[in-house]
Design a protein around this motif. Sequence first.
Motif, PDB file in Angstrom:
ATOM      1  N   LEU A   1     -58.318  57.134  13.789  1.00  0.00           N
ATOM      2  CA  LEU A   1     -59.077  55.967  13.332  1.00  0.00           C
ATOM      3  C   LEU A   1     -60.539  56.318  13.074  1.00  0.00           C
ATOM      4  CD1 LEU A   1     -57.600  53.217  15.686  1.00  0.00           C
ATOM      5  CD2 LEU A   1     -57.380  53.296  13.196  1.00  0.00           C
ATOM      6  N   HIS A   2     -61.165  57.033  14.010  1.00  0.00           N
ATOM      7  CA  HIS A   2     -62.557  57.456  13.826  1.00  0.00           C
ATOM      8  C   HIS A   2     -62.703  58.347  12.592  1.00  0.00           C
ATOM      9  CE1 HIS A   2     -64.874  55.914  17.206  1.00  0.00           C
ATOM     10  NE2 HIS A   2     -63.829  56.135  18.002  1.00  0.00           N
ATOM     11  N   SER A   3     -61.779  59.271  12.418  1.00  0.00           N
ATOM     12  CA  SER A   3     -61.866  60.205  11.293  1.00  0.00           C
ATOM     13  C   SER A   3     -61.825  59.470   9.960  1.00  0.00           C
ATOM     14  CB  SER A   3     -60.722  61.221  11.381  1.00  0.00           C
ATOM     15  OG  SER A   3     -60.783  62.130  10.310  1.00  0.00           O
ATOM     16  N   PHE A   4     -60.875  58.547   9.809  1.00  0.00           N
ATOM     17  CA  PHE A   4     -60.773  57.812   8.553  1.00  0.00           C
ATOM     18  C   PHE A   4     -62.010  56.942   8.307  1.00  0.00           C
ATOM     19  CE2 PHE A   4     -55.962  58.263   8.512  1.00  0.00           C
ATOM     20  CZ  PHE A   4     -55.941  58.955   7.317  1.00  0.00           C
ATOM     21  N   PHE A   5     -62.501  56.281   9.348  1.00  0.00           N
ATOM     22  CA  PHE A   5     -63.636  55.383   9.155  1.00  0.00           C
ATOM     23  C   PHE A   5     -64.886  56.146   8.730  1.00  0.00           C
ATOM     24  CE2 PHE A   5     -67.529  53.410  10.801  1.00  0.00           C
ATOM     25  CZ  PHE A   5     -67.495  52.207  10.104  1.00  0.00           C
ATOM     26  N   TRP A   6     -65.255  57.184   9.461  1.00  0.00           N
ATOM     27  CA  TRP A   6     -66.519  57.883   9.188  1.00  0.00           C
ATOM     28  C   TRP A   6     -66.454  58.715   7.909  1.00  0.00           C
ATOM     29  CZ3 TRP A   6     -70.436  55.903  11.486  1.00  0.00           C
ATOM     30  CH2 TRP A   6     -70.305  55.345  12.756  1.00  0.00           C
ATOM     31  N   SER A   7     -65.321  59.339   7.629  1.00  0.00           N
ATOM     32  CA  SER A   7     -65.223  60.107   6.377  1.00  0.00           C
ATOM     33  C   SER A   7     -65.279  59.165   5.176  1.00  0.00           C
ATOM     34  CB  SER A   7     -63.939  60.942   6.357  1.00  0.00           C
ATOM     35  OG  SER A   7     -62.791  60.128   6.474  1.00  0.00           O
ATOM     36  N   GLY A   8     -64.623  57.990   5.281  1.00  0.00           N
ATOM     37  CA  GLY A   8     -64.703  57.006   4.195  1.00  0.00           C
ATOM     38  C   GLY A   8     -66.110  56.494   3.997  1.00  0.00           C
ATOM     39  N   LEU A   9     -66.848  56.320   5.104  1.00  0.00           N
ATOM     40  CA  LEU A   9     -68.224  55.830   5.009  1.00  0.00           C
ATOM     41  C   LEU A   9     -69.112  56.832   4.276  1.00  0.00           C
ATOM     42  CD1 LEU A   9     -69.964  53.409   5.930  1.00  0.00           C
ATOM     43  CD2 LEU A   9     -70.600  54.764   7.944  1.00  0.00           C
ATOM     44  N   MET A  10     -68.927  58.116   4.541  1.00  0.00           N
ATOM     45  CA  MET A  10     -69.729  59.138   3.849  1.00  0.00           C
ATOM     46  C   MET A  10     -69.456  59.122   2.347  1.00  0.00           C
ATOM     47  SD  MET A  10     -71.566  60.550   6.217  1.00  0.00           S
ATOM     48  CE  MET A  10     -71.540  58.946   7.038  1.00  0.00           C
ATOM     49  N   LEU A  11     -68.195  58.990   1.963  1.00  0.00           N
ATOM     50  CA  LEU A  11     -67.850  58.942   0.544  1.00  0.00           C
ATOM     51  C   LEU A  11     -68.388  57.674  -0.114  1.00  0.00           C
ATOM     52  CD1 LEU A  11     -64.175  60.276   0.620  1.00  0.00           C
ATOM     53  CD2 LEU A  11     -66.228  61.500  -0.130  1.00  0.00           C
ATOM     54  N   LEU A  12     -68.372  56.568   0.638  1.00  0.00           N
ATOM     55  CA  LEU A  12     -68.931  55.319   0.095  1.00  0.00           C
ATOM     56  C   LEU A  12     -70.419  55.473  -0.181  1.00  0.00           C
ATOM     57  CD1 LEU A  12     -68.562  52.318  -0.633  1.00  0.00           C
ATOM     58  CD2 LEU A  12     -69.095  51.786   1.766  1.00  0.00           C
ATOM     59  N   PHE A  13     -71.146  56.066   0.742  1.00  0.00           N
ATOM     60  CA  PHE A  13     -72.582  56.290   0.533  1.00  0.00           C
ATOM     61  C   PHE A  13     -72.830  57.188  -0.678  1.00  0.00           C
ATOM     62  CE2 PHE A  13     -73.707  55.536   5.278  1.00  0.00           C
ATOM     63  CZ  PHE A  13     -73.759  54.169   5.045  1.00  0.00           C
ATOM     64  N   LEU A  14     -71.973  58.183  -0.878  1.00  0.00           N
ATOM     65  CA  LEU A  14     -72.113  59.031  -2.068  1.00  0.00           C
ATOM     66  C   LEU A  14     -71.899  58.218  -3.338  1.00  0.00           C
ATOM     67  CD1 LEU A  14     -70.231  62.231  -0.861  1.00  0.00           C
ATOM     68  CD2 LEU A  14     -72.582  62.188  -1.704  1.00  0.00           C
ATOM     69  N   GLY A  15     -70.892  57.331  -3.303  1.00  0.00           N
ATOM     70  CA  GLY A  15     -70.621  56.507  -4.477  1.00  0.00           C
ATOM     71  C   GLY A  15     -71.725  55.513  -4.771  1.00  0.00           C
ATOM     72  N   LEU A  16     -72.378  55.005  -3.721  1.00  0.00           N
ATOM     73  CA  LEU A  16     -73.446  54.027  -3.912  1.00  0.00           C
ATOM     74  C   LEU A  16     -74.780  54.685  -4.257  1.00  0.00           C
ATOM     75  CD1 LEU A  16     -72.660  51.587  -0.941  1.00  0.00           C
ATOM     76  CD2 LEU A  16     -72.098  51.290  -3.372  1.00  0.00           C
ATOM     77  N   ASN A  17     -74.866  55.998  -4.108  1.00  0.00           N
ATOM     78  CA  ASN A  17     -76.119  56.716  -4.384  1.00  0.00           C
ATOM     79  C   ASN A  17     -75.861  57.933  -5.281  1.00  0.00           C
ATOM     80  OD1 ASN A  17     -78.193  55.400  -2.350  1.00  0.00           O
ATOM     81  ND2 ASN A  17     -76.274  55.706  -1.223  1.00  0.00           N
ATOM     82  N   PRO A  18     -75.339  57.718  -6.502  1.00  0.00           N
ATOM     83  CA  PRO A  18     -74.983  58.854  -7.366  1.00  0.00           C
ATOM     84  C   PRO A  18     -76.184  59.667  -7.833  1.00  0.00           C
ATOM     85  CG  PRO A  18     -74.876  56.789  -8.586  1.00  0.00           C
ATOM     86  CD  PRO A  18     -75.095  56.425  -7.150  1.00  0.00           C
ATOM     87  N   ASN A  19     -77.377  59.079  -7.765  1.00  0.00           N
ATOM     88  CA  ASN A  19     -78.573  59.803  -8.208  1.00  0.00           C
ATOM     89  C   ASN A  19     -79.442  60.258  -7.033  1.00  0.00           C
ATOM     90  OD1 ASN A  19     -78.033  59.407 -11.040  1.00  0.00           O
ATOM     91  ND2 ASN A  19     -78.657  57.257 -10.762  1.00  0.00           N
ATOM     92  N   ALA A  20     -78.827  60.387  -5.872  1.00  0.00           N
ATOM     93  CA  ALA A  20     -79.566  60.826  -4.693  1.00  0.00           C
ATOM     94  C   ALA A  20     -80.029  62.269  -4.867  1.00  0.00           C
ATOM     95  CB  ALA A  20     -78.680  60.710  -3.453  1.00  0.00           C
ATOM     96  N   SER A  21     -80.971  62.680  -4.044  1.00  0.00           N
ATOM     97  CA  SER A  21     -81.481  64.047  -4.100  1.00  0.00           C
ATOM     98  C   SER A  21     -80.384  65.038  -3.715  1.00  0.00           C
ATOM     99  CB  SER A  21     -82.660  64.202  -3.141  1.00  0.00           C
ATOM    100  OG  SER A  21     -82.228  64.068  -1.800  1.00  0.00           O
ATOM    101  N   ASN A  22     -80.575  66.286  -4.114  1.00  0.00           N
ATOM    102  CA  ASN A  22     -79.600  67.321  -3.774  1.00  0.00           C
ATOM    103  C   ASN A  22     -79.397  67.408  -2.264  1.00  0.00           C
ATOM    104  OD1 ASN A  22     -79.476  67.872  -6.474  1.00  0.00           O
ATOM    105  ND2 ASN A  22     -80.742  69.719  -6.376  1.00  0.00           N
ATOM    106  N   GLN A  23     -80.476  67.272  -1.510  1.00  0.00           N
ATOM    107  CA  GLN A  23     -80.393  67.356  -0.055  1.00  0.00           C
ATOM    108  C   GLN A  23     -79.545  66.219   0.513  1.00  0.00           C
ATOM    109  OE1 GLN A  23     -83.154  67.546  -1.841  1.00  0.00           O
ATOM    110  NE2 GLN A  23     -84.059  69.569  -1.390  1.00  0.00           N
ATOM    111  N   THR A  24     -79.745  65.004  -0.010  1.00  0.00           N
ATOM    112  CA  THR A  24     -78.972  63.856   0.461  1.00  0.00           C
ATOM    113  C   THR A  24     -77.496  64.017   0.129  1.00  0.00           C
ATOM    114  OG1 THR A  24     -80.879  62.390   0.211  1.00  0.00           O
ATOM    115  CG2 THR A  24     -78.708  61.358   0.305  1.00  0.00           C
TER     116      THR A  24
END
Length: 461
Positions: free
Chosen positions: A320-343
Amino acid sequence: MEKKVPLEDIPLNSFHKKLTVYSSGGPFLDGYVLSVIGVVMLQITNELQLTALWQGLIAASALIGVFLGGFLGGWITDKLGRKVLYLLDLIAIIAFSFAQLWVESALMLFVLRLILGIAVGADYPIATSFLTEFLPRKYRGVLISVMIVIWFMGAASAYIVGEIALRYFGDDAWRWVLASAGIPGILFLIARSGTPESPRWLVSKGRIAEADAVVKKVFGPQYTAADLQESSPSSGPKATVWSLFHSGYGKRMLFVCLFWTCSIIPIFAIYAFAPTVLTAMNVPADQASLGAVIITILFIVGCALTAFIINRLGRKRLLLHSFFWSGLMLLFLGLNPNASNQTVMILFAGYAIAVGGSQVLQYLYPNELFPTEIRATAVGLGTSISRIGAAVGTYLVPIALSDLGVANTMIIAAGICWVGGVATWVLAPNIDALTLSQAASLGNETPAVSNSAVTTRLKID
């Protein structure tokens, strides 16, 4: 007279350690074979004049092969024994890896990698069932966790070998990169020679005397096949392949297929097109390949961390933890497509570490949920079904990046992770602290609140 320790609670011996190393050959080659295509895709595209259609087909070809090989290999393994295919599948991987040296067309490469995938898929149920049936329970989670770490080591090795070869070995380097999987294949084939048959499988076939001989050789003269706590052939109705499609085992099979599919669709898509995905996130092309290597190494870190917490957290909670946190990271990537390389790299790093739990449990959970007579078949079926989704997902990545954009692609990937989390919450049984035979029997699930007891009972000394 010293009390005999139950087989499920004995300490690790040299055989356990050797079998872990021998069995790791399958995951290593699996990670290597399935990842290496992403390393050389740009070179193959130029050399063989690949269209976007052929890029997707070739990237997905091995996954399609895994679909075919998983169930077939599992079924044959339950019928003929673990030992037979434990060697044959490696021979096939070696042969078809070297055959890629002579590729002349997109169709030829597709066919070779399809057959190679069949051999790779067969090893999932073989090696993991073999290992599960020998290991004591408190080490089972830890050492099978090592298998997925080895998978990522194989993937990382593919990227490293590919990067070196493409820099220094000329225009045909991609051929040698694809064929290079045959070299570790030979080494693991030699190591696996002489491995005994699984005594649990022998008991399930009524071959008690042979099982006794293996148990005494591996665990000591004081033990017999009866100490495995496996049901004898005459003790009641045996589970069959059809048991996977109804009643309690049908529910478990549904859980395995759903969680396995949702855990690998994003990760295989990222592996096959890691440099492409990073470039779409505005990472410079000359840094994208290095970024893919870094992400792969962090996948290994995530799986290694899982090995330390799996007995403390428990199977279901970890998933459960694995699915939740990995999905959250991908969601943040999708919501910030123009983020800096470091982000971008930090978020991909977070995903790589968080996804370790769901990757490790692909090898462990399914093998513990089914009895010996259908264990490999169940794992093979889970492998096959999950690879349908992975193959489709991998095929659609270039199309999704082109038509939907990288932001929406990442959001969809996050949603897939969370579907896996919901399936786990609803369907996953709690089997922590049970013996292998108990875990595989219906009706033995432990309450979800028992994790403190699990911690006490399974704590590694």
